[in-house]
Design an enzyme around this catalytic site. Structure first.
Site, PDB file in Angstrom:
ATOM      1  N   ASP A  79       0.929  -0.871   0.133  1.00 33.10           N
ATOM      2  CA  ASP A  79      -0.141   0.099   0.046  1.00 33.10           C
ATOM      3  C   ASP A  79       1.293   0.886  -0.435  1.00 33.10           C
ATOM      4  O   ASP A  79       2.056   1.215   0.388  1.00 33.10           O
ATOM      5  CB  ASP A  79      -1.304  -0.092   1.010  1.00 33.10           C
ATOM      6  CG  ASP A  79      -1.759   1.397   1.495  1.00 33.10           C
ATOM      7  OD1 ASP A  79      -2.721   1.237   0.382  1.00 33.10           O
ATOM      8  OD2 ASP A  79      -2.128   2.137   2.370  1.00 33.10           O
ATOM      9  N   GLU A  90       0.978   5.553   0.531  1.00 35.42           N
ATOM     10  CA  GLU A  90       0.073   6.621   1.102  1.00 35.42           C
ATOM     11  C   GLU A  90       0.551   7.620  -0.081  1.00 35.42           C
ATOM     12  O   GLU A  90       1.962   8.017  -0.782  1.00 35.42           O
ATOM     13  CB  GLU A  90      -0.360   7.453   2.317  1.00 35.42           C
ATOM     14  CG  GLU A  90      -0.052   6.518   3.047  1.00 35.42           C
ATOM     15  CD  GLU A  90      -1.976   6.291   2.734  1.00 35.42           C
ATOM     16  OE1 GLU A  90      -2.519   6.997   1.895  1.00 35.42           O
ATOM     17  OE2 GLU A  90      -2.549   5.036   3.551  1.00 35.42           O
ATOM     18  N   GLU A 110      -6.712  17.869   1.585  1.00 37.52           N
ATOM     19  CA  GLU A 110      -7.318  16.586   1.229  1.00 37.52           C
ATOM     20  C   GLU A 110      -7.451  15.081   1.667  1.00 37.52           C
ATOM     21  O   GLU A 110      -7.300  14.419   2.285  1.00 37.52           O
ATOM     22  CB  GLU A 110      -8.098  16.833  -0.227  1.00 37.52           C
ATOM     23  CG  GLU A 110      -9.297  15.659  -0.485  1.00 37.52           C
ATOM     24  CD  GLU A 110     -10.393  16.060  -1.541  1.00 37.52           C
ATOM     25  OE1 GLU A 110     -11.033  14.983  -1.725  1.00 37.52           O
ATOM     26  OE2 GLU A 110      -9.802  16.178  -2.148  1.00 37.52           O
ATOM     27  N   HIS A 161      -4.377  10.494   5.343  1.00 39.19           N
ATOM     28  CA  HIS A 161      -3.665   9.885   6.028  1.00 39.19           C
ATOM     29  C   HIS A 161      -3.206  10.633   7.359  1.00 39.19           C
ATOM     30  O   HIS A 161      -2.457  10.014   7.891  1.00 39.19           O
ATOM     31  CB  HIS A 161      -2.656   9.699   5.058  1.00 39.19           C
ATOM     32  CG  HIS A 161      -1.940  10.060   4.332  1.00 39.19           C
ATOM     33  ND1 HIS A 161      -1.474  11.810   4.375  1.00 39.19           N
ATOM     34  CD2 HIS A 161      -2.180  10.979   3.113  1.00 39.19           C
ATOM     35  CE1 HIS A 161      -0.645  12.520   3.675  1.00 39.19           C
ATOM     36  NE2 HIS A 161      -1.606  11.695   2.455  1.00 39.19           N
ATOM     37  N   HIS A 171      -5.610   6.087   7.669  1.00 35.55           N
ATOM     38  CA  HIS A 171      -4.951   5.448   6.704  1.00 35.55           C
ATOM     39  C   HIS A 171      -3.942   5.989   7.061  1.00 35.55           C
ATOM     40  O   HIS A 171      -2.843   6.256   7.021  1.00 35.55           O
ATOM     41  CB  HIS A 171      -5.201   5.829   5.326  1.00 35.55           C
ATOM     42  CG  HIS A 171      -6.553   5.824   4.300  1.00 35.55           C
ATOM     43  ND1 HIS A 171      -7.261   4.150   4.087  1.00 35.55           N
ATOM     44  CD2 HIS A 171      -7.871   6.519   5.905  1.00 35.55           C
ATOM     45  CE1 HIS A 171      -8.654   4.581   3.869  1.00 35.55           C
ATOM     46  NE2 HIS A 171      -8.883   5.777   4.400  1.00 35.55           N
ATOM     47  N   ASP A 220      -2.349  -0.373   6.701  1.00 33.07           N
ATOM     48  CA  ASP A 220      -2.974  -0.782   5.577  1.00 33.07           C
ATOM     49  C   ASP A 220      -2.518  -2.274   4.724  1.00 33.07           C
ATOM     50  O   ASP A 220      -3.648  -3.111   4.681  1.00 33.07           O
ATOM     51  CB  ASP A 220      -3.529   0.132   4.652  1.00 33.07           C
ATOM     52  CG  ASP A 220      -4.317   1.281   5.008  1.00 33.07           C
ATOM     53  OD1 ASP A 220      -5.628   0.897   6.348  1.00 33.07           O
ATOM     54  OD2 ASP A 220      -4.668   2.072   4.672  1.00 33.07           O
TER      55      ASP A 220
END
Length: 237
Positions: free
Chosen positions: A7, A9, A52, A57, A152, A157
């Site tokens: 995963d 970010e 946003e 995260h 997140h 994750d």
């Protein structure tokens, strides 16, 4: 089979607009057992994190200021994923960012040229058509405790996705159409006590449908199509 659950970010949603990766989290699995090997790093993107994205995260510009640049961790990351099957929820998003980062440096192939890719979101949509299939919903559906996941995070994750993947792909279901309670109730019951796989746990046995069973399954779907117009099992999402 060596698999890497991955995963990322990012600073925003589109690398074509200059957005960058700011966190990578990976956990390794061999023979459907977690090995406790992982790769995790925060990255200074040399640009602002969009508000946003920050709300998703919680990774701030100040936190990333002293972190390494992608070029400093690229080879180690590449070596960790090379040759593995990557398990990613919504793979085009993460792969798009990874390929963009590697292309900026030059000398690296596209991810799909050195790794297999299993998109768990695509798989979940086929397995649960017409339902929401984000990671939080899948955790609820399969009885996985993710109460510690307030924001997140790439490594967290990835660890949660490993649990989801093992439960979502590990169960064997009957090809019969008898309905003895709701599907979600059955799935939650089967997943009531999830435990991470330890190194001494025996390898799970994968039982695949025979050609005769697949033929019977297709004939049953043909009958459903004839009576209802189209079965949910054949609707593509």
């Amino acid at each position: 089979m060596r698999q890497v659950i991955l995963d990322t970010e990012t600073t925003g949603i589109d690398p074509k607009q200059g957005h960058r990766i700011i966190e990578i989290g990976c956990v390794e699995m061999i023979g459907r057992k977690l090995t406790n090997r992982h790769f995790h790093v925060y990255i200074n993107p040399d640009r602002e994190v969009e508000e946003e994205a920050f709300r998703v995260h919680g990774i701030s510009n100040e936190f990333l200021a002293d972190k390494p640049r992608f070029q400093q961790i690229a080879q180690e990351f590449f070596d960790f994923i090379k040759g593995a099957e990557l398990i990613i929820h919504n793979a085009p998003f993460d792969i798009g960012f990874m390929d963009h980062e590697f292309a900026r440096l030059g000398g690296y192939p596209k991810t799909a040229e050195v790794c297999g890719v299993f998109d768990s979101l695509v798989y979940a949509r086929k397995k649960h058509p017409g339902q929401k299939n984000n990671l939080d919903i899948l955790c609820k559906r399969y009885g996985i405790d993710n109460s510690h996941r307030e924001l997140h995070g790439a490594l967290l994750d990835a660890e949660i996705l490993a649990d989801v993947y093992l439960l979502m792909t590990g169960g064997q279901t009957s090809l019969g159409l008898a309905n003895n309670g709701s599907d979600e109730a059955k799935q939650e019951g089967e997943a009531e006590a999830i435990r991470r796989f330890s190194s001494d746990r025996p390898m799970l046995k994968v039982i695949r449908a025979s050609q005769d069973e697949l033929k019977i399954h297709e004939e049953r779907l043909d009958l459903i199509d004839k009576k209802s117009g189209q079965s949910l099992w054949r609707i593509k999402h």
